[in-house]
Design a protein around this motif. Sequence first.
Motif, PDB file in Angstrom:
ATOM      1  N   LYS A   3       0.824  -1.203   0.000  1.00  0.00           N
ATOM      2  CA  LYS A   3       0.000   0.000   0.000  1.00  0.00           C
ATOM      3  C   LYS A   3       0.856   1.250   0.000  1.00  0.00           C
ATOM      4  N   LYS A   6       2.302   1.746  -3.434  1.00  0.00           N
ATOM      5  CA  LYS A   6       1.286   2.252  -4.346  1.00  0.00           C
ATOM      6  C   LYS A   6       1.053   3.736  -4.117  1.00  0.00           C
ATOM      7  N   ASN A   7       0.907   4.134  -2.870  1.00  0.00           N
ATOM      8  CA  ASN A   7       0.718   5.540  -2.547  1.00  0.00           C
ATOM      9  C   ASN A   7       1.896   6.381  -2.999  1.00  0.00           C
ATOM     10  N   SER A 301       1.780  12.001   2.997  1.00  0.00           N
ATOM     11  CA  SER A 301       1.723  10.763   2.229  1.00  0.00           C
ATOM     12  C   SER A 301       1.620  11.135   0.769  1.00  0.00           C
ATOM     13  N   GLY A 303       0.766   9.606  -1.808  1.00  0.00           N
ATOM     14  CA  GLY A 303      -0.403   9.172  -2.554  1.00  0.00           C
ATOM     15  C   GLY A 303      -1.676   9.703  -1.948  1.00  0.00           C
ATOM     16  N   LYS A 304      -1.662  10.005  -0.686  1.00  0.00           N
ATOM     17  CA  LYS A 304      -2.835  10.479   0.023  1.00  0.00           C
ATOM     18  C   LYS A 304      -2.358  11.657   0.848  1.00  0.00           C
ATOM     19  N   LYS A 307      -2.641  12.045   5.983  1.00  0.00           N
ATOM     20  CA  LYS A 307      -2.889  10.863   6.806  1.00  0.00           C
ATOM     21  C   LYS A 307      -2.696  11.255   8.245  1.00  0.00           C
TER      22      LYS A 307
END
Length: 322
Positions: A3, A6-7, A301, A303-304, A307
């Motif tokens: 994960k 991917k992020n 983060s 990708g995000k 967080k």
Amino acid sequence: MKKLNKNFWVGIIVALAFYGVVQVLLTTGIFSDVTRSMLLLIGVNIMLAVSLNLITGITGQFSIGHAGFMSVGAYTSAILTLDYNVPFVPAIIAGGLLAAVFGVLIGMPTLRLNGDYLAIATLGFGEIIRIIMLNTEYVGGASGLSGIPAKTTWTLLFLFTLVTVVVINNFIRSTHGRACIAIRENEIAAEAMGINTTRYKIIAFTIGALFAGMAGGLSAHTFYVITPGSFNFLKSFEIIVMVVLGGLGSTAGSIVGAVFVTLLYTYLREFPEWRMIIYSIVLILMMIFRPSGLLGKTKFSLGKFGKKEAKANDAISESSAP
């Protein structure tokens, strides 16, 4: 772990997309030279804020001499390109490395200090560097260095800024980063658990100085001229404002704080006597209404964008699990 990977790659794609959009706007002339200069200044300030956040927000060491490391990188890279015709990128890296050396030299005797004592020591370092530059004719003395080639481009600045954010964020997520966070939370407890607190303070200080030095070199090759007055206490205070405004310990917050302060600086350029007053008022209001900063404990983060601390810590634990 998957994960996180991917992020990470999603974040890289988003960052490159942002770069592409800005590059098109610059190439087509939609963004003016003033906007271009503001974008370059934002990139430099992001590097400064993120690097100081590692020292102050993550490791908990109150440093107010960050402008001193910036000046070392600025003068070193400028002299290398002006007097020795060193290529631009190696000159920037050399300036950062020399600033990192100063970080080690200053860190070893001073990072055994804490709180106000450390702040005074780092302030003294910044002022010593400024006075040396002020009284050294080889680097222009009070007049500073002028005629520095404007070699900082949007592409190069974007790459340096991206590398700064990625490297520091990955360091924070590593075992070493968790040791720095432990020192911030309770230094005595960290020592009791076997963490070499002085060693990790010096590591954080050195990494922060490295990227501050490179930011100084990029800044010098953006605005053609540098003077000792450009790296005084007020500059260090400005970087602290960025970090505190965004949220101590938050990489994303440092980025947001750097963007906000740079925009504020740009629009208040015609009223320099009011700038520091407004900075102070903004800080007072933040301490009253949102003491944790604009993004609080939000972690970066790729990708995000946001967080919360608990989720970030879970991700770190998963990535370090055997």
